[in-house]
Design an enzyme around this catalytic site. Structure first.
Site, PDB file in Angstrom:
ATOM      1  N   TYR A  95       6.984  -9.587 -17.188  1.00  0.00           N
ATOM      2  CA  TYR A  95       8.370  -9.102 -17.038  1.00  0.00           C
ATOM      3  C   TYR A  95       8.686  -7.830 -17.822  1.00  0.00           C
ATOM      4  CZ  TYR A  95       9.706 -12.735 -13.839  1.00  0.00           C
ATOM      5  OH  TYR A  95       9.790 -13.518 -12.706  1.00  0.00           O
ATOM      6  N   GLU A 137      11.009 -20.245 -13.483  1.00  0.00           N
ATOM      7  CA  GLU A 137       9.579 -20.302 -13.139  1.00  0.00           C
ATOM      8  C   GLU A 137       8.807 -21.217 -14.099  1.00  0.00           C
ATOM      9  OE1 GLU A 137       8.597 -16.108 -12.733  1.00  0.00           O
ATOM     10  OE2 GLU A 137      10.022 -15.952 -11.077  1.00  0.00           O
ATOM     11  N   ARG A 206      -2.424 -13.950  -0.394  1.00  0.00           N
ATOM     12  CA  ARG A 206      -1.573 -14.126   0.796  1.00  0.00           C
ATOM     13  C   ARG A 206      -1.089 -15.576   0.852  1.00  0.00           C
ATOM     14  NH1 ARG A 206      -2.420  -9.511   0.545  1.00  0.00           N
ATOM     15  NH2 ARG A 206      -3.157  -8.064   2.148  1.00  0.00           N
ATOM     16  N   TYR A 208       0.041 -18.915   2.965  1.00  0.00           N
ATOM     17  CA  TYR A 208      -0.124 -19.587   4.255  1.00  0.00           C
ATOM     18  C   TYR A 208       0.587 -20.937   4.201  1.00  0.00           C
ATOM     19  CZ  TYR A 208      -3.228 -15.822   5.371  1.00  0.00           C
ATOM     20  OH  TYR A 208      -3.703 -14.554   5.603  1.00  0.00           O
ATOM     21  N   GLY A 278       4.478 -18.623  13.574  1.00  0.00           N
ATOM     22  CA  GLY A 278       5.563 -19.272  12.832  1.00  0.00           C
ATOM     23  C   GLY A 278       5.606 -20.769  13.087  1.00  0.00           C
ATOM     24  N   PHE A 398       7.700 -14.769   7.068  1.00  0.00           N
ATOM     25  CA  PHE A 398       6.275 -14.657   6.740  1.00  0.00           C
ATOM     26  C   PHE A 398       6.014 -13.311   6.066  1.00  0.00           C
ATOM     27  CE2 PHE A 398       3.911 -17.866   9.666  1.00  0.00           C
ATOM     28  CZ  PHE A 398       4.479 -18.899   8.952  1.00  0.00           C
ATOM     29  N   GLY A 399       6.838 -12.949   5.126  1.00  0.00           N
ATOM     30  CA  GLY A 399       6.704 -11.705   4.377  1.00  0.00           C
ATOM     31  C   GLY A 399       7.850 -11.711   3.400  1.00  0.00           C
TER      32      GLY A 399
HETATM   33  C1  LIG Z   1       5.763 -18.008   3.050  1.00  0.00           C
HETATM   34  C2  LIG Z   1       4.734 -17.417   3.979  1.00  0.00           C
HETATM   35  C3  LIG Z   1       4.017 -18.236   4.820  1.00  0.00           C
HETATM   36  C4  LIG Z   1       3.072 -17.695   5.685  1.00  0.00           C
HETATM   37  N1  LIG Z   1       2.400 -18.530   6.524  1.00  0.00           N
HETATM   38  C5  LIG Z   1       1.492 -18.028   7.377  1.00  0.00           C
HETATM   39  C6  LIG Z   1       0.764 -18.883   8.263  1.00  0.00           C
HETATM   40  O1  LIG Z   1       0.934 -20.109   8.246  1.00  0.00           O
HETATM   41  N2  LIG Z   1      -0.147 -18.318   9.106  1.00  0.00           N
HETATM   42  C7  LIG Z   1      -0.358 -16.961   9.129  1.00  0.00           C
HETATM   43  O2  LIG Z   1      -1.205 -16.510   9.903  1.00  0.00           O
HETATM   44  N3  LIG Z   1       0.319 -16.135   8.327  1.00  0.00           N
HETATM   45  C8  LIG Z   1       1.222 -16.638   7.430  1.00  0.00           C
HETATM   46  N4  LIG Z   1       1.896 -15.792   6.594  1.00  0.00           N
HETATM   47  C9  LIG Z   1       1.560 -14.344   6.609  1.00  0.00           C
HETATM   48  C10 LIG Z   1       0.345 -14.108   5.711  1.00  0.00           C
HETATM   49  O3  LIG Z   1       0.704 -14.324   4.362  1.00  0.00           O
HETATM   50  C11 LIG Z   1      -0.179 -12.676   5.808  1.00  0.00           C
HETATM   51  O4  LIG Z   1       0.860 -11.785   5.620  1.00  0.00           O
HETATM   52  C12 LIG Z   1      -0.868 -12.414   7.138  1.00  0.00           C
HETATM   53  O5  LIG Z   1      -1.998 -13.278   7.296  1.00  0.00           O
HETATM   54  C13 LIG Z   1      -1.350 -10.954   7.210  1.00  0.00           C
HETATM   55  O6  LIG Z   1      -2.176 -10.713   6.099  1.00  0.00           O
HETATM   56  P1  LIG Z   1      -3.428  -9.732   6.235  1.00  0.00           P
HETATM   57  O7  LIG Z   1      -4.019  -9.587   4.890  1.00  0.00           O
HETATM   58  O8  LIG Z   1      -4.316 -10.138   7.344  1.00  0.00           O
HETATM   59  O9  LIG Z   1      -2.738  -8.399   6.668  1.00  0.00           O
HETATM   60  P2  LIG Z   1      -2.310  -7.205   5.725  1.00  0.00           P
HETATM   61  O10 LIG Z   1      -3.497  -6.444   5.317  1.00  0.00           O
HETATM   62  O11 LIG Z   1      -1.411  -7.747   4.689  1.00  0.00           O
HETATM   63  O12 LIG Z   1      -1.491  -6.363   6.768  1.00  0.00           O
HETATM   64  C14 LIG Z   1      -0.298  -6.904   7.335  1.00  0.00           C
HETATM   65  C15 LIG Z   1       0.103  -6.078   8.532  1.00  0.00           C
HETATM   66  O13 LIG Z   1       0.417  -4.783   8.112  1.00  0.00           O
HETATM   67  C16 LIG Z   1      -0.281  -3.840   8.896  1.00  0.00           C
HETATM   68  N5  LIG Z   1      -0.593  -2.693   8.011  1.00  0.00           N
HETATM   69  C17 LIG Z   1      -1.456  -2.677   6.978  1.00  0.00           C
HETATM   70  N6  LIG Z   1      -1.457  -1.464   6.393  1.00  0.00           N
HETATM   71  C18 LIG Z   1      -0.577  -0.707   7.079  1.00  0.00           C
HETATM   72  C19 LIG Z   1      -0.126   0.638   6.994  1.00  0.00           C
HETATM   73  N7  LIG Z   1      -0.629   1.458   6.082  1.00  0.00           N
HETATM   74  N8  LIG Z   1       0.786   1.059   7.895  1.00  0.00           N
HETATM   75  C20 LIG Z   1       1.267   0.249   8.842  1.00  0.00           C
HETATM   76  N9  LIG Z   1       0.866  -1.014   8.992  1.00  0.00           N
HETATM   77  C21 LIG Z   1      -0.032  -1.489   8.122  1.00  0.00           C
HETATM   78  C22 LIG Z   1      -1.527  -4.547   9.398  1.00  0.00           C
HETATM   79  O14 LIG Z   1      -1.977  -4.019  10.615  1.00  0.00           O
HETATM   80  C23 LIG Z   1      -1.014  -5.960   9.570  1.00  0.00           C
HETATM   81  O15 LIG Z   1      -0.439  -6.140  10.817  1.00  0.00           O
HETATM   82  C24 LIG Z   1       2.838 -16.313   5.706  1.00  0.00           C
HETATM   83  C25 LIG Z   1       3.562 -15.469   4.834  1.00  0.00           C
HETATM   84  C26 LIG Z   1       4.486 -16.018   3.986  1.00  0.00           C
HETATM   85  C27 LIG Z   1       5.258 -15.108   3.066  1.00  0.00           C
HETATM   86  C1  HEM Z   2      13.691  -9.671 -12.598  1.00  0.00           C
HETATM   87  C2  HEM Z   2      12.569  -9.187 -12.124  1.00  0.00           C
HETATM   88  C3  HEM Z   2      12.072  -9.393 -10.729  1.00  0.00           C
HETATM   89  C4  HEM Z   2      12.755  -9.459  -9.559  1.00  0.00           C
HETATM   90  C5  HEM Z   2      14.260  -9.342  -9.351  1.00  0.00           C
HETATM   91  C6  HEM Z   2      11.781  -9.662  -8.503  1.00  0.00           C
HETATM   92  C7  HEM Z   2      12.092  -9.780  -7.159  1.00  0.00           C
HETATM   93  C8  HEM Z   2      11.187 -10.064  -6.179  1.00  0.00           C
HETATM   94  C9  HEM Z   2      11.507 -10.270  -4.788  1.00  0.00           C
HETATM   95  C10 HEM Z   2      12.895 -10.199  -4.185  1.00  0.00           C
HETATM   96  C11 HEM Z   2      10.362 -10.558  -4.150  1.00  0.00           C
HETATM   97  C12 HEM Z   2      10.197 -10.860  -2.652  1.00  0.00           C
HETATM   98  C13 HEM Z   2      10.286 -12.346  -2.510  1.00  0.00           C
HETATM   99  C14 HEM Z   2       9.976 -12.799  -1.117  1.00  0.00           C
HETATM  100  O1  HEM Z   2       8.812 -12.776  -0.747  1.00  0.00           O
HETATM  101  O2  HEM Z   2      10.879 -13.179  -0.418  1.00  0.00           O
HETATM  102  C15 HEM Z   2       9.311 -10.529  -5.117  1.00  0.00           C
HETATM  103  C16 HEM Z   2       7.995 -10.752  -4.824  1.00  0.00           C
HETATM  104  C17 HEM Z   2       6.980 -10.448  -5.687  1.00  0.00           C
HETATM  105  N1  HEM Z   2       7.095 -10.170  -7.020  1.00  0.00           N
HETATM  106 FE1  HEM Z   2       8.803 -10.022  -8.059  1.00  0.00          FE
HETATM  107  N2  HEM Z   2      10.547  -9.713  -9.058  1.00  0.00           N
HETATM  108  C18 HEM Z   2      10.662  -9.560 -10.403  1.00  0.00           C
HETATM  109  C19 HEM Z   2       9.646  -9.564 -11.330  1.00  0.00           C
HETATM  110  C20 HEM Z   2       8.317  -9.529 -11.007  1.00  0.00           C
HETATM  111  C21 HEM Z   2       7.239  -9.371 -11.966  1.00  0.00           C
HETATM  112  C22 HEM Z   2       7.425  -9.284 -13.468  1.00  0.00           C
HETATM  113  C23 HEM Z   2       6.076  -9.353 -11.255  1.00  0.00           C
HETATM  114  C24 HEM Z   2       4.670  -9.182 -11.755  1.00  0.00           C
HETATM  115  C25 HEM Z   2       4.204  -8.078 -12.217  1.00  0.00           C
HETATM  116  C26 HEM Z   2       6.427  -9.513  -9.846  1.00  0.00           C
HETATM  117  C27 HEM Z   2       5.530  -9.572  -8.801  1.00  0.00           C
HETATM  118  C28 HEM Z   2       5.861  -9.891  -7.519  1.00  0.00           C
HETATM  119  C29 HEM Z   2       4.885  -9.995  -6.452  1.00  0.00           C
HETATM  120  C30 HEM Z   2       3.388  -9.759  -6.579  1.00  0.00           C
HETATM  121  C31 HEM Z   2       5.595 -10.358  -5.303  1.00  0.00           C
HETATM  122  C32 HEM Z   2       5.038 -10.565  -3.896  1.00  0.00           C
HETATM  123  C33 HEM Z   2       5.153  -9.232  -3.280  1.00  0.00           C
HETATM  124  C34 HEM Z   2       4.126  -8.912  -2.290  1.00  0.00           C
HETATM  125  O3  HEM Z   2       3.919  -9.688  -1.378  1.00  0.00           O
HETATM  126  O4  HEM Z   2       3.555  -7.845  -2.493  1.00  0.00           O
HETATM  127  N3  HEM Z   2       7.780  -9.629  -9.745  1.00  0.00           N
HETATM  128  N4  HEM Z   2       9.831 -10.236  -6.351  1.00  0.00           N
END
Ligand SMILES: Cc1cc2nc3c(=O)[nH]c(=O)nc-3n(C[C@H](O)[C@H](O)[C@H](O)COP(=O)(O)OP(=O)(O)OC[C@H]3O[C@@H](n4cnc5c(N)ncnc54)[C@H](O)[C@@H]3O)c2cc1C
Ligand code: HEM
Length: 406
Positions: A95, A137, A206, A208, A278, A398-399
């Site tokens: 943090y 947390e 990631r 899932y 989904g 899913f993001g």
């Molecule tokens: C709570 C939650 C639950 C999930 N559950 C599932 C699940 O059950 N099943 C599932 O399949 N997925 C699920 N997902 C999604 C999963 O976490 C991943 O995001 C997904 O598998 C894609 O990851 P990846 O590493 O293959 O793609 P990434 O490398 O993360 O890329 C994601 C997308 O971005 C695009 N991209 C990458 N780089 C760029 C760029 N420079 N410009 C433009 N586009 C770009 C890629 O083409 C791709 O389409 C879930 C996500 C969350 C948050």
């Molecule tokens: C008060 C401080 C913070 C706030 C308000 C904040 C807020 C958020 C929010 C809104 C998300 C998206 C949640 C979602 O997926 O719906 C997120 C994801 C995330 N946060 Fe934080 N965050 C904080 C601190 C931190 C810290 C200290 C770290 C670690 C260095 C961190 C790392 C991440 C990562 C890795 C994700 C997932 C993002 C991704 O998928 O790339 N966060 N946070």
């Protein structure tokens, strides 16, 4: 305790920071990764490139700051983010790093407009916001660690079975390598996979969703391959899982997390609306309802492009046939000529209000949905137009979580 003056400074500058929100967080990430490249092993690079995480973090910080004198009002949001943080392994020591770089980014972008008074006020406010996250947390880490079969951090699971569910979705059945118990979970929750991919500089994390009901000796995840020809670059982790991870291989995962869960206390009918991959959290809910709540009516609506991408079709058909509580419907947006001949879908196109009204006797139900953002927007709007109260509408992104409003 923040002074009234600090609160006033913070609240009055929220709109200014919001205006520069994107610029500040973009600068923030540049600084963060330059000084702490190890954090590239935690953050999702695709979300960074597409600006999704920038928006999510900025919105959360400003929402928190706007409620700085009443953080209790945003506890549900902190909990939702806290689940994600806990599943990623974000720790208290992270943090201050984020705080320091955020303040420096505010200074960089606002220049002289960011007076010492403003920076000092935001530093104090960030401290209060960070403490709220850290304490929520801490409770989540404790729960993950202390529950039966639970653990903290990463645990090694062997892929016991890899099953193709459709042209694009494959399931992985994961059992703990040490053979001991696994933690229970609530239908709708997810795990995070930590992927160490040969040739990749960083680890990739990631989420899932768990796609089967709880209470089994395994966790099942079902992953959509993000490697369509028009998709450049292809998805890093999903492509790796599909192409390189096989039965017998080991994946490291964190304990189940997430607040998108089936409310099992009520007795209203349940409507599950799945768009594409989904379907995973909703399949866990469906299986749970059938196994544990046989008196609860459930309607499962699955949207797919056509039968080739329609995952777990046979399973759902079997449930509907064998359990009178279950009714299922299929929407295809691009049915093939064979689909049309077979007539194996109930609706062509997207879910809309007229159709929903024609298949559901009333809007008195708990609605859960998940899918691509455009699908979720459409479903959300449809349910609102039908007068479904917000507390009966539940969804998962899913993001990074975003807005479903137009
Ligand atoms: C709570 C939650 C639950 C999930 N559950 C599932 C699940 O059950 N099943 C599932 O399949 N997925 C699920 N997902 C999604 C999963 O976490 C991943 O995001 C997904 O598998 C894609 O990851 P990846 O590493 O293959 O793609 P990434 O490398 O993360 O890329 C994601 C997308 O971005 C695009 N991209 C990458 N780089 C760029 C760029 N420079 N410009 C433009 N586009 C770009 C890629 O083409 C791709 O389409 C879930 C996500 C969350 C948050
Ligand atoms: C008060 C401080 C913070 C706030 C308000 C904040 C807020 C958020 C929010 C809104 C998300 C998206 C949640 C979602 O997926 O719906 C997120 C994801 C995330 N946060 Fe934080 N965050 C904080 C601190 C931190 C810290 C200290 C770290 C670690 C260095 C961190 C790392 C991440 C990562 C890795 C994700 C997932 C993002 C991704 O998928 O790339 N966060 N946070």
């Amino acid at each position: 305790m923040l002074s009234p003056k600090t609160i006033e400074v913070v609240k009055s500058t929220v709109p200014v920071l919001e205006t520069h929100g994107r610029a500040i967080t973009t600068r923030f990430y540049e600084r963060l990764f330059a000084q702490h490249p190890e954090l590239l092993n935690i953050f999702n690079h695709a979300n960074q490139k597409q600006g999704r995480q920038q928006t999510a973090l900025a919105n959360a910080v400003y929402a928190a700051a706007a409620h700085i004198d009443n953080l209790g009002a945003i506890i549900p949001v902190v909990e939702q983010i806290g689940h994600k943080h806990r599943s990623l392994g974000i720790k208290p020591e992270h943090y201050p790093i984020v705080g320091e770089n955020l303040l420096a980014a505010i200074k960089d972008v606002l220049g002289d407009a960011a007076t010492d008074e403003i920076i000092q006020a935001w530093a104090e406010a960030y401290g209060v916001i960070a403490d709220a996250f850290i304490s929520i947390e801490a409770g989540m880490y404790q729960q993950a660690r202390e529950q039966r079969g639970g653990w903290e951090g990463w645990r090694r699971f062997t892929v016991a079975k890899k099953v193709k569910e459709s042209d694009v979705i494959t399931s992985f059945y994961l059992v703990p390598e040490d053979g001991s118990q696994i933690a229970d979970y609530l239908p709708g929750q997810y795990i995070t996979v930590k992927a160490e991919i040969p040739g990749e500089q960083n680890t990739h994390l990631r989420q899932y969703s768990l796609s089967d009901s709880p209470g089994k000796a395994y966790y099942r995840i079902s992953v959509k391959r993000e490697d369509a020809l028009d998709q450049r670059p292809k998805g890093v982790v999903s492509s790796y899982l599909h192409a390189q991870v096989n039965e017998g291989d080991v994946l490291e995962i964190s304990a189940p997390a997430g607040d998108f869960v089936l409310d099992t206390a009520g007795d209203l009918p349940v409507v599950l609306l799945a768009g594409g991959v989904g379907l995973t959290p909703l399949m866990s809910m469906l299986n749970t309802l059938v196994e544990r709540f046989p008196n609860r009516k459930v309607t499962f609506i699955q949207a797919a492009t056509g039968s080739s991408t329609h995952a777990m079709k046979e399973h759902v058909a079997q449930l509907a046939e064998n359990h009178s509580q279950v009714t299922s419907y299929t929407c295809y947006s691009e049915p093939s000529a064979e689909d049309r001949l077979a007539g194996n879908f109930d609706k062509e196109g997207f879910v809309d209000l007229a159709w929903l009204k024609s298949i559901l006797s009333s809007n008195e139900a708990d609605f859960y949905f998940c899918g691509p953002v455009p699908f979720m927007r459409e479903v959300n709007r449809t349910l609102k137009d039908w007068g479904v109260p917000a507390q009966r509408i539940h969804f998962e992104f899913f993001g990074p979580a975003g807005s479903l409003e137009d």
